[in-house]
Write an enzyme that holds these catalytic residues in place. Structure first.
Site, mmCIF file in Angstrom:
data_model
loop_
_atom_site.group_PDB
_atom_site.id
_atom_site.type_symbol
_atom_site.label_atom_id
_atom_site.label_comp_id
_atom_site.label_asym_id
_atom_site.label_seq_id
_atom_site.Cartn_x
_atom_site.Cartn_y
_atom_site.Cartn_z
ATOM 1 N N LYS A 1 0.843 -1.201 0.000
ATOM 2 C CA LYS A 1 0.000 0.000 0.000
ATOM 3 C C LYS A 1 0.876 1.248 0.000
ATOM 4 O O LYS A 1 0.644 2.178 -0.784
ATOM 5 C CB LYS A 1 -0.924 0.009 1.231
ATOM 6 C CG LYS A 1 -2.112 -0.912 1.084
ATOM 7 C CD LYS A 1 -2.870 -1.115 2.386
ATOM 8 C CE LYS A 1 -3.927 -2.195 2.180
ATOM 9 N NZ LYS A 1 -4.548 -2.663 3.408
ATOM 10 N N ASP B 1 -11.347 2.892 3.962
ATOM 11 C CA ASP B 1 -11.777 1.496 3.872
ATOM 12 C C ASP B 1 -13.298 1.402 3.689
ATOM 13 O O ASP B 1 -13.815 0.353 3.315
ATOM 14 C CB ASP B 1 -11.394 0.748 5.170
ATOM 15 C CG ASP B 1 -10.209 -0.187 4.977
ATOM 16 O OD1 ASP B 1 -9.916 -0.547 3.821
ATOM 17 O OD2 ASP B 1 -9.581 -0.546 5.989
ATOM 18 N N GLN C 1 -5.035 -1.351 9.590
ATOM 19 C CA GLN C 1 -4.981 -2.694 9.011
ATOM 20 C C GLN C 1 -5.637 -3.716 9.941
ATOM 21 O O GLN C 1 -5.301 -3.790 11.127
ATOM 22 C CB GLN C 1 -3.510 -3.064 8.740
ATOM 23 C CG GLN C 1 -3.326 -4.390 8.037
ATOM 24 C CD GLN C 1 -3.860 -4.390 6.610
ATOM 25 O OE1 GLN C 1 -3.648 -3.462 5.842
ATOM 26 N NE2 GLN C 1 -4.596 -5.438 6.263
#
Ligand code: NDP
Length: 298
Positions: free
Chosen positions: A55, A122, A99
């Site tokens: 990422k 997200d 995460q």
């Protein structure tokens, strides 16, 4: 019947990233800022470490600012919430990604809800989930967004299709179903309690598999000519004793029946990070009161 067309997620993800990169360059030139993405990793989960590294690399490649916070596994929930609060207040950070999975002593939902919904790249915050369900502009989870973009490269209008999504998780199955409703599909969500799953799948013009079981969907479950999007990522031991990645669909069988299909690896996987970058760009545009230009196919 000839084999299915293989949907090249790697190439399509590269196109999305190139498009994001173009918009980032324009923001820098016209408005004097670049979008910033902060990724927070708690603990040492090997798969998570690889994701976070990729990422960060791709964030920098498209010209955005990338910030990584790597915290030890024993980090307290309070300390993590404090960091999220600081990132919420940081005007140079437009996207925050914590995460998952988090260590067991931390309440994931509490952490997700602490993220400013405008920075929730997200798309897991209840505000974004709610806005998606009422069809309002919002930050949409990355994997379903990527899956939709792939399906639309085969068929730009999915209107009226019978779509079946296997899986009802908050990160893939449910948002995928919402996106397909928005595309005017007739959507069925199947799960572990679904009766006669095979017959349900056989009705699907568009089949999305997000089950988490290697090669679970067999060729005989697929309607001839259907679009098959395989979200699954499963590591198994191949016949040669070596580890390999397979999807939730039995690719060797399905490729003979489907009209088009995503491979694993190289299908949905690369789209997830590309859509994270797309979300970060859109979050930055929203936070600066700029018009959010839709691009890609979703
Ligand atoms: P979850 O485990 O959260 O959800 C799996 C879903 O599959 C559940 O709804 C479950 O039903 C359903 N299911 C399980 N077994 C069966 C069965 N025998 N018959 C029918 N349905 C079943 O997984 P995720 O949604 O998080 O992930 C799904 C897959 O996608 C995984 O392989 C994961 O690795 C992959 N993934 C890939 C990403 C990418 O970037 N490409 C990103 C995220 C996930 P029930 O609700 O009844 O338990």
């Amino acid at each position: 019947m000839s084999d299915a067309r293989i949907i090249d997620g790697k190439a399509i993800a590269a196109q999305v990233r190139a498009e994001v990169g173009g918009h980032v360059a324009n923001l820098k030139r016209d408005h004097g800022f670049v979008p910033g993405l902060a990724v927070v990793l708690v603990g040492e989960d090997p798969a998570s470490k690889v994701y976070v590294k990729n990422k960060a690399l791709q964030t920098v490649e498209v010209g955005m600012k990338s910030v990584e916070h790597k915290l030890p596994a024993e980090t307290s929930e309070a300390a993590l919430l404090e960091l999220v609060g600081a990132l919420n207040r940081d005007a140079t950070i437009h996207g925050i990604l914590v995460q998952m999975p988090l260590p067991k002593h931390i309440d994931s939902l509490k952490v997700i809800e602490a993220i400013d919904p405008m920075k929730d790249v997200d798309g897991f915050h209840a505000v974004n989930v709610g806005r998606l369900s009422i069809g309002e502009r919002c930050l949409v989870p990355c994997t379903p967004t990527g899956s939709l973009i792939l399906a639309k490269t085969v068929m730009p209008s999915l209107k009226g299709l019978d779509a079946v999504v296997i899986g009802r998780s908050n990160i893939v199955g449910k948002p995928m179903a919402q996106l397909l409703i928005k595309e005017d599909c007739t959507v069925t969500i199947a799960h572990s309690r679904t009766r006669d799953l095979e017959a349900v799948c056989r009705r699907a013009d568009l089949l999305v598999a997000a089950v988490g079981r290697p090669e679970f969907v067999k060729g005989s479950w697929i309607k001839p000519g259907a679009i098959v999007i395989d979200v699954g990522i499963n590591r198994i031991t191949g016949a040669d004793g070596k580890g390999k990645l397979v999807g939730d669909v039995d690719f060797a069988e399905a490729v003979k029946v489907a009209g088009s299909i995503t491979p694993v690896p190289g299908g949905v996987g690369p789209m997830t990070i590309a859509c994270l970058l797309k979300n970060t760009l859109e979050a930055a545009q929203m936070q600066h009161g700029l018009e959010v230009k839709s691009f890609g196919q979703a």
